[in-house]
Design a protein around this motif. Structure first.
Motif, short mmCIF file in Angstrom:
data_model
loop_
_atom_site.label_atom_id
_atom_site.label_comp_id
_atom_site.label_asym_id
_atom_site.label_seq_id
_atom_site.Cartn_x
_atom_site.Cartn_y
_atom_site.Cartn_z
N PHE A 180 0.76 -1.49 0.26
CA PHE A 180 0.10 -0.07 -0.20
C PHE A 180 1.08 1.63 0.32
N ILE A 181 1.88 1.04 0.83
CA ILE A 181 2.46 2.61 1.10
C ILE A 181 3.58 2.54 -0.26
N ASN A 183 2.60 1.77 -3.36
CA ASN A 183 1.62 2.03 -4.66
C ASN A 183 1.04 3.71 -4.19
N GLN A 184 1.14 4.59 -3.04
CA GLN A 184 1.06 5.30 -2.73
C GLN A 184 1.80 6.11 -3.25
N GLN A 187 2.39 7.44 -6.71
CA GLN A 187 1.33 8.01 -6.64
C GLN A 187 1.87 8.97 -6.21
N ALA A 188 2.63 9.27 -5.72
CA ALA A 188 3.00 10.52 -4.55
C ALA A 188 4.45 10.55 -6.03
N ASN A 423 5.31 15.49 1.04
CA ASN A 423 4.26 13.94 1.13
C ASN A 423 5.00 12.99 0.62
N TYR A 424 5.56 13.22 -0.88
CA TYR A 424 7.04 11.97 -1.36
C TYR A 424 7.59 11.13 -0.08
N LEU A 427 6.45 9.52 2.58
CA LEU A 427 6.22 7.71 1.86
C LEU A 427 7.48 7.48 1.51
#
Length: 544
Positions: A180-181, A183-184, A187-188, A423-424, A427
């Motif tokens: 999940f991380i 994938n996030q 996207q980030a 955010n990137y 993450l």
């Protein structure tokens, strides 16, 4: 004659109950023995049920959480509830039943769902807290069955399933968190690249108008103003040079006209022997240049370009005049050929010296025209440069004036870019931690279940508890026997003693209870003889 009054009997007292028991004790004793014997037989025939228990310890994470934080943070009770649902599912329990051949006596008369429900009820899970709230503690797994060896084996098997399911579920949860991380993170990253592209496109589109270029724009504007001042000075010098060359050309034209008007050709004398040309009192060129220099010095200083040019021409003219005075210029063959066919009057009028002077003046005028054209082109170039500098100044001023708008637009882009960047970055750190946590789960270095005490084969059954059941059965049998005896006596509906008589009845004495024994036939008379029985002191009256 008055009829006697009927009175209601008094309530049943403890003396009456005692009297009932005393009168019916043979029946009560027999009933007690029979009922107790039946109950004890049932208790004896009850099936033995054994209980096996496994203690599972919840070990804490072996790596300090300050170094590696686990991504599985569910409470032990919640995880046990989830794992229990997996272990106690119908599929899993059916496998255990088939593996250990459980509940064979129920296979014929019960369905599979009923058998699975029976086994689910036989499994108990009890959570035990640790000494500290930070420690997970332990839990017990209990299974009850009819066979002691099978019961212990099933309890150990269920404990193993709990341990395996816990490891699998933790690993699945850690890997799922990592995926999940990731994938996030992708996207980030995509969002960050889009923001970077927007910022780069904006900077490329508005290059030279960006807020960070304010100092460079101010320096460029100052530099352009300096260049503008220099351009203005250069234009002034170019204009002055043009005026100087125009003045010199006008002077040369005037000198040429003055030579023609003064009749220089008539004043020249030709020496046919030597072929030299002499001046007959003609004003020299240097004199005109001197006058022109004096007129310029009245208006300008010696550093003025026109003054310097006239001075240079004056020095050159003086050198030429001195060389002419020292030498005679021979008459060339070309001059003779040009003048041989002319009339004598023309030859008299145009001497070789006159032609040479005219040629020099004409050459001088041509040079001045060339220099004037160059000066005009230089002036034109200076003016074009001046216009370009003014345009650059206006452009720089416009860019500086648009800086607040660009700053506001850039702030919005940079705000989104910084948010995406932060955010990137977060993450990325979470992805790194989740990767380490997943590897820790795979290596079984995180919190895990360990069998602390395996299930042992029980030596005695957990139930039924026969001593207690026997005692309870005997007590219940005695109670039922007493009820039976009292019920038999109650059906007779008699007064058991004077304590049951109403209070308005006066008892004057006790009527003996005479029992008549069966007649005894004497051997002599042959007539029956009655025997008097013993007397009792109670009153046997009908109730009611």
């Amino acid at each position: 004659m008055n009829s006697p009054k009927t009175t209601a009997p008094t309530p049943l007292t403890s003396l009456s109950v005692g009297r009932m028991i005393w009168k019916q004790w043979p029946v009560i004793g027999l009933a007690w023995v029979l009922i107790a014997a039946a109950a004890l037989t049932v208790v004896y025939r009850l099936e033995n049920v054994y209980r096996a228990e496994t203690l599972v310890l919840v070990e804490s994470q072996k790596i300090p959480e300050s170094l590696v934080a686990s991504t599985v943070n569910a409470e032990l009770q919640d995880r046990l509830a989830t794992i229990s649902q997996e272990i106690l599912s119908s599929t899993q329990l059916r496998k255990i039943i088939e593996k250990f051949s459980l509940y064979q006596d129920l296979q014929q008369r019960n369905t599979q769902e009923e058998i699975i429900g029976r086994m689910r009820s036989d499994i108990k899970i009890k959570l035990e807290r640790g000494w500290s709230r930070n420690q997970p503690g332990a839990f017990r797994i209990t299974y009850t069955g009819v066979n002691p060896e099978t019961t212990a084996a099933v309890a150990n098997n269920i404990s193993t399933l709990f341990i395996e399911e816990n490891l699998r579920s933790r690993e699945v949860q850690a890997v799922g968190t990592l995926e999940f991380i990731e994938n996030q993170l992708q996207q980030a990253k995509k969002s960050l690249e889009e923001q970077e592209a927007k910022v780069a496109e904006y900077k490329q589109e508005h290059n030279g108008q960006l807020p960070e270029q304010e100092q460079s724009l101010a320096a460029r504007l100052e530099r352009l103003r300096t260049q503008l001042q220099g351009s203005q000075d250069a234009i002034l010098r170019a204009h002055q040079n043009k005026q100087m060359f125009e003045s010199a050309m006008e002077a040369a034209e005037a000198s040429k006209l003055s030579m023609a008007s003064a009749g220089m050709a008539a004043s020249l004398a030709l020496n046919p022997v030597t072929g030299a040309v002499t001046s007959g009192g003609q004003p020299r060129r240097s004199d005109g240049l001197k006058k022109e220099l004096e007129s310029l010095r009245v208006r300008y200083t010696d550093q003025y370009p026109a003054v310097q040019l006239i001075k240079a021409l004056l020095i050159q003219a003086q050198k030429e005049e001195r060389s002419e005075a020292e030498e005679q210029v021979p008459i060339t063959e070309a001059w003779k050929r040009n003048n041989s066919a002319k009339p004598a009057s023309a030859v008299a009028r145009v001497s070789p010296e006159m032609a040479q002077l005219f040629a020099r003046e004409q050459e001088r005028i041509t040079g001045l025209k060339t220099q004037l054209a160059l000066a005009a082109k230089d002036l034109e170039a200076r003016e074009a440069e001046h216009k370009q500098i003014l345009a650059d100044i206006y452009d720089s001023q416009g860019r500086i004036e648009r800086l607040p708008i660009r700053q506001q637009e850039m702030a919005g882009l940079l705000r989104d870019y910084e948010f995406s960047k932060e955010n990137y970055k977060n993450l990325m750190n979470k992805n790194f931690s989740a990767d380490i946590a997943a590897d820790m789960e795979k290596r079984q270095k995180a919190e895990r279940f360990t069998i602390l005490d395996t299930a042992r084969v029980p030596e005695k059954p957990a139930k039924p508890n026969r001593p207690i059941l026997n005692a309870v059965s005997a007590a219940l049998a005695l109670g039922l026997a007493l009820l039976l005896g009292c019920a038999r006596e109650w059906k007779k509906n008699v007064i058991l003693g004077e304590w049951e008589l109403p209070g308005n009845i006066v008892v004057l004495g006790r009527i003996p209870d005479i029992k008549v024994m069966p007649p005894v036939r004497p051997a002599v008379t042959g007539r029956p003889a009655w025997k008097l029985g013993h007397l009792t002191s109670h009153i046997a009256l009908r109730r009611g």
